[in-house]
Motif scaffolding. Structure first.
Motif, mmCIF file in Angstrom:
data_model
loop_
_atom_site.group_PDB
_atom_site.id
_atom_site.type_symbol
_atom_site.label_atom_id
_atom_site.label_comp_id
_atom_site.label_asym_id
_atom_site.label_seq_id
_atom_site.Cartn_x
_atom_site.Cartn_y
_atom_site.Cartn_z
ATOM 1 N N GLU A 273 0.843 -1.210 0.000
ATOM 2 C CA GLU A 273 0.000 0.000 0.000
ATOM 3 C C GLU A 273 0.875 1.257 0.000
ATOM 4 O OE1 GLU A 273 -3.081 0.393 -0.448
ATOM 5 O OE2 GLU A 273 -4.322 -1.096 0.569
ATOM 6 N N ASN A 274 1.978 1.189 0.766
ATOM 7 C CA ASN A 274 2.821 2.376 0.923
ATOM 8 C C ASN A 274 3.768 2.624 -0.235
ATOM 9 O OD1 ASN A 274 1.615 2.828 3.352
ATOM 10 N ND2 ASN A 274 3.170 1.730 4.537
ATOM 11 N N CYS A 275 3.860 1.684 -1.167
ATOM 12 C CA CYS A 275 4.813 1.931 -2.252
ATOM 13 C C CYS A 275 4.310 1.404 -3.604
ATOM 14 C CB CYS A 275 6.185 1.348 -1.909
ATOM 15 S SG CYS A 275 6.214 -0.422 -2.020
ATOM 16 N N ARG A 276 3.023 1.583 -3.868
ATOM 17 C CA ARG A 276 2.442 1.056 -5.110
ATOM 18 C C ARG A 276 3.093 1.671 -6.347
ATOM 19 N NH1 ARG A 276 -3.880 -0.363 -4.600
ATOM 20 N NH2 ARG A 276 -3.435 -0.873 -6.755
ATOM 21 N N GLU A 277 3.311 2.980 -6.287
ATOM 22 C CA GLU A 277 3.893 3.682 -7.439
ATOM 23 C C GLU A 277 5.339 3.215 -7.658
ATOM 24 O OE1 GLU A 277 2.072 5.713 -9.295
ATOM 25 O OE2 GLU A 277 3.720 6.325 -10.623
ATOM 26 N N GLU A 278 6.064 3.138 -6.549
ATOM 27 C CA GLU A 278 7.470 2.722 -6.621
ATOM 28 C C GLU A 278 7.575 1.280 -7.140
ATOM 29 O OE1 GLU A 278 9.383 2.868 -2.800
ATOM 30 O OE2 GLU A 278 11.230 1.999 -3.617
ATOM 31 N N ASP A 279 6.660 0.431 -6.675
ATOM 32 C CA ASP A 279 6.638 -0.969 -7.120
ATOM 33 C C ASP A 279 6.422 -1.025 -8.639
ATOM 34 O OD1 ASP A 279 6.237 -3.921 -6.778
ATOM 35 O OD2 ASP A 279 4.219 -3.404 -7.461
ATOM 36 N N PHE A 280 5.507 -0.174 -9.121
ATOM 37 C CA PHE A 280 5.273 -0.127 -10.573
ATOM 38 C C PHE A 280 6.542 0.338 -11.294
ATOM 39 C CE2 PHE A 280 4.569 2.700 -14.182
ATOM 40 C CZ PHE A 280 4.097 1.775 -15.117
ATOM 41 N N ASN A 281 7.143 1.414 -10.793
ATOM 42 C CA ASN A 281 8.323 1.971 -11.467
ATOM 43 C C ASN A 281 9.468 0.966 -11.545
ATOM 44 O OD1 ASN A 281 7.125 4.424 -11.980
ATOM 45 N ND2 ASN A 281 7.761 5.305 -10.011
ATOM 46 N N ILE A 282 9.668 0.225 -10.443
ATOM 47 C CA ILE A 282 10.760 -0.769 -10.430
ATOM 48 C C ILE A 282 10.474 -1.850 -11.461
ATOM 49 C CG2 ILE A 282 11.864 -2.603 -9.052
ATOM 50 C CD1 ILE A 282 11.480 -0.772 -6.594
ATOM 51 N N PHE A 283 9.225 -2.353 -11.468
ATOM 52 C CA PHE A 283 8.906 -3.434 -12.390
ATOM 53 C C PHE A 283 8.996 -2.944 -13.832
ATOM 54 C CE2 PHE A 283 6.578 -6.638 -14.688
ATOM 55 C CZ PHE A 283 6.998 -7.795 -14.073
ATOM 56 N N TRP A 284 8.479 -1.728 -14.072
ATOM 57 C CA TRP A 284 8.471 -1.183 -15.429
ATOM 58 C C TRP A 284 9.889 -1.002 -15.962
ATOM 59 C CZ3 TRP A 284 5.680 -0.608 -19.619
ATOM 60 C CH2 TRP A 284 6.071 0.332 -20.573
ATOM 61 N N SER A 285 10.778 -0.418 -15.140
ATOM 62 C CA SER A 285 12.117 -0.157 -15.672
ATOM 63 C C SER A 285 12.881 -1.452 -15.935
ATOM 64 C CB SER A 285 12.928 0.825 -14.813
ATOM 65 O OG SER A 285 12.794 0.488 -13.481
ATOM 66 N N ASN A 286 12.601 -2.489 -15.138
ATOM 67 C CA ASN A 286 13.221 -3.800 -15.387
ATOM 68 C C ASN A 286 12.632 -4.415 -16.667
ATOM 69 O OD1 ASN A 286 12.674 -7.065 -14.104
ATOM 70 N ND2 ASN A 286 14.644 -6.363 -14.817
ATOM 71 N N LEU A 287 11.315 -4.275 -16.810
ATOM 72 C CA LEU A 287 10.609 -4.910 -17.931
ATOM 73 C C LEU A 287 11.057 -4.376 -19.287
ATOM 74 C CD1 LEU A 287 8.257 -6.860 -18.700
ATOM 75 C CD2 LEU A 287 6.746 -4.882 -18.636
ATOM 76 N N ILE A 288 11.275 -3.052 -19.358
ATOM 77 C CA ILE A 288 11.576 -2.472 -20.675
ATOM 78 C C ILE A 288 13.069 -2.525 -21.040
ATOM 79 C CG2 ILE A 288 9.504 -1.023 -20.819
ATOM 80 C CD1 ILE A 288 11.354 1.338 -19.941
ATOM 81 N N GLU A 289 13.879 -3.087 -20.158
ATOM 82 C CA GLU A 289 15.291 -3.325 -20.507
ATOM 83 C C GLU A 289 15.330 -4.143 -21.799
ATOM 84 O OE1 GLU A 289 18.484 -3.031 -19.211
ATOM 85 O OE2 GLU A 289 17.696 -1.489 -17.855
ATOM 86 N N PRO A 290 16.113 -3.728 -22.789
ATOM 87 C CA PRO A 290 16.151 -4.483 -24.044
ATOM 88 C C PRO A 290 16.462 -5.973 -23.846
ATOM 89 C CG PRO A 290 17.302 -2.398 -24.280
ATOM 90 C CD PRO A 290 16.919 -2.501 -22.841
ATOM 91 N N SER A 291 17.373 -6.283 -22.898
ATOM 92 C CA SER A 291 17.722 -7.699 -22.704
ATOM 93 C C SER A 291 16.524 -8.493 -22.165
ATOM 94 C CB SER A 291 18.910 -7.819 -21.746
ATOM 95 O OG SER A 291 18.547 -7.304 -20.488
ATOM 96 N N VAL A 292 15.727 -7.857 -21.302
ATOM 97 C CA VAL A 292 14.551 -8.540 -20.733
ATOM 98 C C VAL A 292 13.491 -8.727 -21.828
ATOM 99 C CG1 VAL A 292 12.698 -8.370 -19.013
ATOM 100 C CG2 VAL A 292 15.014 -7.669 -18.414
ATOM 101 N N GLN A 293 13.304 -7.664 -22.640
ATOM 102 C CA GLN A 293 12.331 -7.767 -23.739
ATOM 103 C C GLN A 293 12.725 -8.890 -24.699
ATOM 104 O OE1 GLN A 293 9.271 -6.205 -24.539
ATOM 105 N NE2 GLN A 293 9.436 -5.896 -22.346
ATOM 106 N N LYS A 294 14.039 -8.982 -24.965
ATOM 107 C CA LYS A 294 14.491 -10.030 -25.892
ATOM 108 C C LYS A 294 14.207 -11.415 -25.292
ATOM 109 C CE LYS A 294 18.294 -11.669 -28.743
ATOM 110 N NZ LYS A 294 17.869 -13.042 -28.580
#
Ligand SMILES: CCCCC/C=C/C(=O)SCCNC(=O)CCNC(=O)[C@H](O)C(C)(C)COP(=O)(O)OP(=O)(O)OC[C@H]1O[C@@H](n2cnc3c(N)ncnc32)[C@H](O)[C@@H]1OP(=O)(O)O
Length: 306
Positions: A273-294
Protein backbone atom coordinates in the motif's frame (compact mmCIF):
# COMPACT_ATOMS: atom_id res chain seq x y z
CA UNK A 1 -33.66 -0.62 16.66
CA UNK A 2 -29.98 -1.37 16.38
CA UNK A 3 -30.82 -4.77 14.97
CA UNK A 4 -33.08 -3.27 12.33
CA UNK A 5 -30.26 -0.97 11.40
CA UNK A 6 -27.94 -3.96 11.00
CA UNK A 7 -30.38 -5.83 8.78
CA UNK A 8 -31.24 -3.00 6.46
CA UNK A 9 -27.68 -1.83 6.00
CA UNK A 10 -25.72 -5.06 5.64
CA UNK A 11 -23.49 -3.64 2.93
CA UNK A 12 -22.69 -0.61 4.94
CA UNK A 13 -21.54 -2.66 7.91
CA UNK A 14 -19.13 -4.79 6.00
CA UNK A 15 -15.93 -2.95 6.60
CA UNK A 16 -13.99 -4.52 9.41
CA UNK A 17 -13.33 -1.23 11.06
CA UNK A 18 -16.99 -0.29 11.14
CA UNK A 19 -17.89 -3.75 12.37
CA UNK A 20 -15.39 -3.42 15.20
CA UNK A 21 -16.69 -0.02 16.30
CA UNK A 22 -20.32 -1.14 16.11
CA UNK A 23 -19.60 -4.34 17.97
CA UNK A 24 -17.98 -2.30 20.72
CA UNK A 25 -20.81 0.24 20.95
CA UNK A 26 -23.57 -2.36 20.91
CA UNK A 27 -21.89 -4.73 23.32
CA UNK A 28 -21.24 -1.86 25.72
CA UNK A 29 -24.85 -0.76 25.46
CA UNK A 30 -26.46 -4.15 25.74
CA UNK A 31 -23.69 -5.85 27.76
CA UNK A 32 -23.63 -8.65 25.26
CA UNK A 33 -20.84 -11.06 24.71
CA UNK A 34 -19.24 -10.80 21.25
CA UNK A 35 -20.19 -14.37 20.43
CA UNK A 36 -23.84 -13.66 21.04
CA UNK A 37 -23.56 -10.60 18.83
CA UNK A 38 -22.29 -12.66 15.91
CA UNK A 39 -25.36 -14.84 16.22
CA UNK A 40 -27.47 -11.69 16.05
CA UNK A 41 -26.10 -10.68 12.67
CA UNK A 42 -28.63 -11.09 9.84
CA UNK A 43 -28.80 -14.35 7.92
CA UNK A 44 -26.06 -14.45 5.33
CA UNK A 45 -27.35 -13.41 1.93
CA UNK A 46 -25.66 -15.34 -0.81
CA UNK A 47 -25.73 -14.18 -4.36
CA UNK A 48 -25.18 -15.34 -7.85
CA UNK A 49 -22.66 -13.12 -9.51
CA UNK A 50 -23.56 -11.37 -12.72
CA UNK A 51 -22.13 -13.46 -15.51
CA UNK A 52 -18.61 -12.55 -16.47
CA UNK A 53 -17.15 -14.77 -19.15
CA UNK A 54 -13.66 -14.55 -17.62
CA UNK A 55 -14.44 -15.35 -13.99
CA UNK A 56 -17.33 -17.50 -12.88
CA UNK A 57 -18.49 -17.26 -9.27
CA UNK A 58 -20.68 -20.01 -7.95
CA UNK A 59 -21.86 -19.75 -4.34
CA UNK A 60 -23.22 -22.81 -2.57
CA UNK A 61 -26.33 -21.64 -0.69
CA UNK A 62 -25.94 -24.25 2.02
CA UNK A 63 -22.24 -23.97 2.82
CA UNK A 64 -21.82 -20.33 1.85
CA UNK A 65 -18.62 -21.24 0.00
CA UNK A 66 -17.90 -19.62 -3.36
CA UNK A 67 -16.05 -21.41 -6.13
CA UNK A 68 -14.30 -18.80 -8.23
CA UNK A 69 -13.30 -20.22 -11.61
CA UNK A 70 -10.86 -18.47 -13.92
CA UNK A 71 -12.01 -18.97 -17.49
CA UNK A 72 -9.64 -17.47 -20.03
CA UNK A 73 -8.68 -20.16 -22.52
CA UNK A 74 -6.33 -21.66 -23.38
CA UNK A 75 -4.15 -21.15 -20.25
CA UNK A 76 -5.73 -18.44 -18.05
CA UNK A 77 -3.04 -15.95 -19.04
CA UNK A 78 -3.50 -13.10 -16.58
CA UNK A 79 -4.45 -10.13 -18.75
CA UNK A 80 -5.79 -6.72 -17.70
CA UNK A 81 -9.33 -7.92 -18.45
CA UNK A 82 -8.95 -11.09 -16.37
CA UNK A 83 -7.54 -9.11 -13.45
CA UNK A 84 -10.42 -6.61 -13.74
CA UNK A 85 -12.93 -9.45 -13.62
CA UNK A 86 -11.16 -10.99 -10.60
CA UNK A 87 -11.00 -7.68 -8.82
CA UNK A 88 -14.76 -7.19 -9.30
CA UNK A 89 -15.50 -10.77 -8.20
CA UNK A 90 -13.44 -10.27 -5.02
CA UNK A 91 -15.37 -7.08 -4.24
CA UNK A 92 -18.68 -8.93 -4.70
CA UNK A 93 -17.54 -11.73 -2.40
CA UNK A 94 -16.36 -9.28 0.23
CA UNK A 95 -19.70 -7.44 0.09
CA UNK A 96 -21.79 -10.58 0.46
CA UNK A 97 -20.40 -12.14 3.61
CA UNK A 98 -19.55 -15.50 2.13
CA UNK A 99 -17.98 -18.16 4.36
CA UNK A 100 -15.02 -18.87 2.13
CA UNK A 101 -13.77 -18.91 -1.45
CA UNK A 102 -12.02 -21.53 -3.56
CA UNK A 103 -10.01 -20.38 -6.55
CA UNK A 104 -9.75 -22.79 -9.48
CA UNK A 105 -9.60 -22.98 -13.27
CA UNK A 106 -11.81 -24.13 -16.13
CA UNK A 107 -8.78 -25.06 -18.26
CA UNK A 108 -8.33 -28.83 -18.11
CA UNK A 109 -4.55 -28.91 -17.47
CA UNK A 110 -3.62 -25.38 -16.47
CA UNK A 111 -4.55 -23.48 -13.30
CA UNK A 112 -2.95 -20.32 -14.70
CA UNK A 113 0.11 -19.84 -16.94
CA UNK A 114 0.87 -16.62 -15.06
CA UNK A 115 0.92 -13.11 -16.41
CA UNK A 116 -0.18 -12.94 -20.03
CA UNK A 117 3.14 -12.59 -21.85
CA UNK A 118 1.43 -10.30 -24.38
CA UNK A 119 1.04 -7.76 -21.56
CA UNK A 120 4.79 -7.95 -20.87
CA UNK A 121 6.14 -7.95 -24.40
CA UNK A 122 6.55 -4.56 -26.10
CA UNK A 123 4.15 -3.04 -23.60
CA UNK A 124 2.26 0.23 -23.95
CA UNK A 125 3.00 2.18 -20.76
CA UNK A 126 -0.57 3.42 -20.20
CA UNK A 127 -2.12 -0.02 -20.57
CA UNK A 128 0.67 -1.62 -18.55
CA UNK A 129 0.10 0.85 -15.71
CA UNK A 130 -3.60 -0.10 -15.62
CA UNK A 131 -2.61 -3.78 -15.82
CA UNK A 132 -0.11 -3.56 -12.96
CA UNK A 133 -2.37 -1.44 -10.76
CA UNK A 134 -5.23 -3.93 -11.19
CA UNK A 135 -2.82 -6.77 -10.45
CA UNK A 136 -1.82 -5.03 -7.21
CA UNK A 137 -5.55 -4.55 -6.38
CA UNK A 138 -6.23 -8.25 -6.91
CA UNK A 139 -3.41 -9.21 -4.58
CA UNK A 140 -4.47 -6.74 -1.89
CA UNK A 141 -8.05 -8.05 -2.07
CA UNK A 142 -7.17 -11.74 -2.23
CA UNK A 143 -4.33 -11.80 0.31
CA UNK A 144 -6.19 -9.41 2.61
CA UNK A 145 -9.70 -10.86 2.21
CA UNK A 146 -11.85 -11.03 5.33
CA UNK A 147 -13.11 -14.50 4.28
CA UNK A 148 -10.89 -17.61 4.24
CA UNK A 149 -9.50 -18.71 0.89
CA UNK A 150 -8.17 -21.89 -0.71
CA UNK A 151 -6.85 -22.82 -4.15
CA UNK A 152 -7.82 -26.00 -5.98
CA UNK A 153 -4.84 -26.16 -8.34
CA UNK A 154 -6.11 -28.40 -11.11
CA UNK A 155 -3.21 -27.86 -13.50
CA UNK A 156 0.13 -26.13 -14.07
CA UNK A 157 0.68 -23.01 -12.00
CA UNK A 158 3.89 -21.25 -13.07
CA UNK A 159 4.79 -17.67 -12.05
CA UNK A 160 1.63 -15.55 -11.62
CA UNK A 161 -0.39 -18.80 -11.39
CA UNK A 162 1.63 -19.94 -8.38
CA UNK A 163 1.39 -16.44 -7.01
CA UNK A 164 -2.43 -16.48 -6.98
CA UNK A 165 -2.36 -19.85 -5.22
CA UNK A 166 0.06 -18.73 -2.50
CA UNK A 167 -2.03 -15.64 -1.85
CA UNK A 168 -4.75 -18.02 -0.62
CA UNK A 169 -4.58 -19.68 2.79
CA UNK A 170 -4.62 -23.32 1.66
CA UNK A 171 -3.62 -25.20 -1.49
CA UNK A 172 -4.70 -28.57 -2.86
CA UNK A 173 -3.03 -29.61 -6.12
CA UNK A 174 -3.63 -32.40 -8.62
CA UNK A 175 -0.68 -34.69 -9.49
CA UNK A 176 1.74 -34.46 -12.42
CA UNK A 177 1.75 -30.69 -12.82
CA UNK A 178 4.33 -27.96 -12.21
CA UNK A 179 4.14 -25.04 -9.82
CA UNK A 180 6.66 -22.36 -8.90
CA UNK A 181 7.94 -18.86 -9.39
CA UNK A 182 10.08 -18.93 -12.52
CA UNK A 183 10.25 -15.15 -13.03
CA UNK A 184 14.03 -14.91 -12.74
CA UNK A 185 14.33 -17.35 -15.67
CA UNK A 186 12.66 -14.66 -17.76
CA UNK A 187 14.93 -11.96 -16.37
CA UNK A 188 12.08 -10.56 -14.24
CA UNK A 189 12.67 -9.34 -10.67
CA UNK A 190 10.10 -10.62 -8.16
CA UNK A 191 8.02 -7.69 -6.84
CA UNK A 192 7.68 -7.14 -3.08
CA UNK A 193 4.18 -8.54 -2.83
CA UNK A 194 5.26 -11.78 -4.47
CA UNK A 195 8.08 -12.13 -1.97
CA UNK A 196 5.62 -11.53 0.89
CA UNK A 197 3.21 -14.26 -0.27
CA UNK A 198 6.06 -16.72 -0.75
CA UNK A 199 7.61 -16.07 2.65
CA UNK A 200 4.17 -16.53 4.20
CA UNK A 201 3.97 -19.99 2.64
CA UNK A 202 7.41 -21.63 2.82
CA UNK A 203 10.45 -20.97 5.00
CA UNK A 204 12.53 -17.90 4.26
CA UNK A 205 15.35 -20.15 3.05
CA UNK A 206 13.09 -22.12 0.68
CA UNK A 207 11.57 -18.84 -0.57
CA UNK A 208 15.01 -17.43 -1.33
CA UNK A 209 16.12 -20.59 -3.11
CA UNK A 210 12.86 -20.96 -5.08
CA UNK A 211 12.75 -17.31 -6.15
CA UNK A 212 16.41 -16.88 -7.08
CA UNK A 213 16.62 -20.18 -8.97
CA UNK A 214 13.16 -19.76 -10.52
CA UNK A 215 12.41 -23.41 -9.77
CA UNK A 216 9.26 -25.10 -11.07
CA UNK A 217 8.34 -27.95 -8.67
CA UNK A 218 6.42 -31.12 -9.41
CA UNK A 219 3.24 -31.52 -7.36
CA UNK A 220 5.03 -34.03 -5.13
CA UNK A 221 8.09 -31.80 -4.54
CA UNK A 222 5.82 -28.82 -3.90
CA UNK A 223 4.19 -30.81 -1.10
CA UNK A 224 7.61 -31.64 0.37
CA UNK A 225 8.61 -27.99 0.72
CA UNK A 226 5.16 -26.87 1.90
CA UNK A 227 4.32 -24.88 -1.22
CA UNK A 228 1.05 -26.86 -1.33
CA UNK A 229 -0.82 -28.48 1.56
CA UNK A 230 -2.39 -31.57 -0.03
CA UNK A 231 -2.55 -33.59 -3.21
CA UNK A 232 -5.91 -34.65 -4.66
CA UNK A 233 -6.33 -36.90 -7.64
CA UNK A 234 -8.98 -34.89 -9.54
CA UNK A 235 -10.26 -31.33 -9.61
CA UNK A 236 -13.54 -32.38 -7.93
CA UNK A 237 -11.57 -33.97 -5.10
CA UNK A 238 -9.32 -30.91 -4.83
CA UNK A 239 -12.40 -28.72 -4.43
CA UNK A 240 -13.79 -31.14 -1.82
CA UNK A 241 -10.55 -30.96 0.20
CA UNK A 242 -10.61 -27.17 0.00
CA UNK A 243 -14.22 -27.24 1.23
CA UNK A 244 -13.14 -29.43 4.16
CA UNK A 245 -10.42 -26.95 5.03
CA UNK A 246 -12.86 -24.03 4.89
CA UNK A 247 -15.54 -25.93 6.85
CA UNK A 248 -13.19 -26.03 9.84
CA UNK A 249 -13.91 -22.34 10.31
CA UNK A 250 -17.61 -22.98 10.93
CA UNK A 251 -16.83 -23.40 14.62
CA UNK A 252 -14.65 -20.32 14.85
CA UNK A 253 -15.89 -16.79 15.42
CA UNK A 254 -15.71 -15.11 12.01
CA UNK A 255 -14.75 -11.80 13.55
CA UNK A 256 -11.92 -13.32 15.60
CA UNK A 257 -10.73 -15.30 12.56
CA UNK A 258 -10.73 -12.42 10.11
CA UNK A 259 -9.07 -10.01 12.54
CA UNK A 260 -6.37 -12.55 13.31
CA UNK A 261 -5.73 -13.17 9.60
CA UNK A 262 -5.65 -9.44 8.96
CA UNK A 263 -3.21 -8.78 11.78
CA UNK A 264 -0.88 -11.54 10.57
CA UNK A 265 -0.92 -10.18 6.98
CA UNK A 266 -1.16 -6.48 7.80
CA UNK A 267 2.56 -5.70 7.50
CA UNK A 268 2.77 -7.28 4.03
CA UNK A 269 -0.35 -5.44 2.84
CA UNK A 270 0.89 -2.11 4.17
CA UNK A 271 4.28 -2.64 2.58
CA UNK A 272 2.65 -2.64 -0.85
CA UNK A 273 0.00 0.00 0.00
CA UNK A 274 2.82 2.38 0.92
CA UNK A 275 4.81 1.93 -2.25
CA UNK A 276 2.44 1.06 -5.11
CA UNK A 277 3.89 3.68 -7.44
CA UNK A 278 7.47 2.72 -6.62
CA UNK A 279 6.64 -0.97 -7.12
CA UNK A 280 5.27 -0.13 -10.57
CA UNK A 281 8.32 1.97 -11.47
CA UNK A 282 10.76 -0.77 -10.43
CA UNK A 283 8.91 -3.43 -12.39
CA UNK A 284 8.47 -1.18 -15.43
CA UNK A 285 12.12 -0.16 -15.67
CA UNK A 286 13.22 -3.80 -15.39
CA UNK A 287 10.61 -4.91 -17.93
CA UNK A 288 11.58 -2.47 -20.68
CA UNK A 289 15.29 -3.32 -20.51
CA UNK A 290 16.15 -4.48 -24.04
CA UNK A 291 17.72 -7.70 -22.70
CA UNK A 292 14.55 -8.54 -20.73
CA UNK A 293 12.33 -7.77 -23.74
CA UNK A 294 14.49 -10.03 -25.89
CA UNK A 295 14.28 -12.82 -23.32
CA UNK A 296 10.48 -12.53 -23.15
CA UNK A 297 10.19 -12.39 -26.96
CA UNK A 298 12.37 -15.52 -27.36
CA UNK A 299 10.40 -17.29 -24.64
CA UNK A 300 7.09 -16.52 -26.38
CA UNK A 301 8.52 -17.89 -29.62
CA UNK A 302 9.70 -21.06 -27.89
CA UNK A 303 6.21 -21.62 -26.44
CA UNK A 304 4.66 -21.21 -29.89
CA UNK A 305 7.14 -23.61 -31.51
CA UNK A 306 6.39 -26.41 -29.02
C1 LIG B 1 3.65 -12.79 -9.59
C2 LIG B 1 4.26 -11.51 -9.64
C3 LIG B 1 4.45 -11.09 -10.99
C4 LIG B 1 5.83 -11.15 -11.35
C5 LIG B 1 6.06 -11.43 -12.71
C6 LIG B 1 5.30 -12.57 -13.21
C7 LIG B 1 5.57 -12.96 -14.41
C8 LIG B 1 4.83 -13.99 -15.10
O1 LIG B 1 3.85 -14.57 -14.67
S1 LIG B 1 5.44 -14.26 -16.65
C9 LIG B 1 4.58 -15.66 -17.28
C10 LIG B 1 5.35 -16.85 -16.90
N1 LIG B 1 4.65 -18.01 -17.38
C11 LIG B 1 5.29 -19.07 -17.81
O2 LIG B 1 6.50 -19.15 -17.81
C12 LIG B 1 4.43 -20.19 -18.31
C13 LIG B 1 4.46 -20.29 -19.80
N2 LIG B 1 3.61 -21.34 -20.28
C14 LIG B 1 3.88 -22.65 -20.14
O3 LIG B 1 4.86 -23.06 -19.59
C15 LIG B 1 2.90 -23.60 -20.73
O4 LIG B 1 2.06 -22.90 -21.59
C16 LIG B 1 2.00 -24.33 -19.68
C17 LIG B 1 2.87 -25.32 -18.92
C18 LIG B 1 1.36 -23.35 -18.73
C19 LIG B 1 0.88 -25.09 -20.41
O5 LIG B 1 1.43 -25.94 -21.39
P1 LIG B 1 0.51 -26.52 -22.55
O6 LIG B 1 -0.75 -27.03 -21.99
O7 LIG B 1 1.36 -27.45 -23.33
O8 LIG B 1 0.09 -25.26 -23.41
P2 LIG B 1 0.98 -24.47 -24.48
O9 LIG B 1 2.34 -24.24 -23.96
O10 LIG B 1 0.87 -25.16 -25.79
O11 LIG B 1 0.25 -23.06 -24.54
C20 LIG B 1 -1.01 -22.89 -25.22
C21 LIG B 1 -1.01 -21.50 -25.81
O12 LIG B 1 -0.95 -20.55 -24.74
C22 LIG B 1 0.17 -19.67 -24.95
N3 LIG B 1 0.70 -19.30 -23.62
C23 LIG B 1 1.21 -20.10 -22.69
N4 LIG B 1 1.56 -19.40 -21.60
C24 LIG B 1 1.26 -18.11 -21.85
C25 LIG B 1 1.37 -16.90 -21.11
N5 LIG B 1 1.88 -16.85 -19.88
N6 LIG B 1 0.96 -15.77 -21.68
C26 LIG B 1 0.45 -15.77 -22.94
N7 LIG B 1 0.30 -16.89 -23.69
C27 LIG B 1 0.71 -18.04 -23.16
C28 LIG B 1 1.14 -20.49 -25.76
O13 LIG B 1 2.04 -19.67 -26.44
C29 LIG B 1 0.20 -21.23 -26.70
O14 LIG B 1 -0.20 -20.29 -27.69
P3 LIG B 1 -0.52 -20.80 -29.18
O15 LIG B 1 0.72 -21.48 -29.68
O16 LIG B 1 -0.82 -19.54 -29.93
O17 LIG B 1 -1.69 -21.71 -29.05
Amino acid sequence: MLLTLFESHTHFFLSMFQKMILTKIISNTLSLHKKQLIEWLPAVRYFSSPTNPLVNVDVNDKSGIAVVTMNRKPVNGLSLELFEAMSKALDDLENNRIRGAILTSSCPTVFSAGLDLNELYQPDKKRFKAFWTTFQDVWLKLYGSSFPTAAAINGHAPAGGCFLAISCEYRVMCPDYKIGLNETRLGIIAPIFLRASMRNTVSNREAEKALTLGTLYSTEDALKIGLIDEIAIYKVKAIERCENFLAQFNNVSSIARSFTKRSLRQKDLEELENCREEDFNIFWSNLIEPSVQKQIGDYMQSLKKK
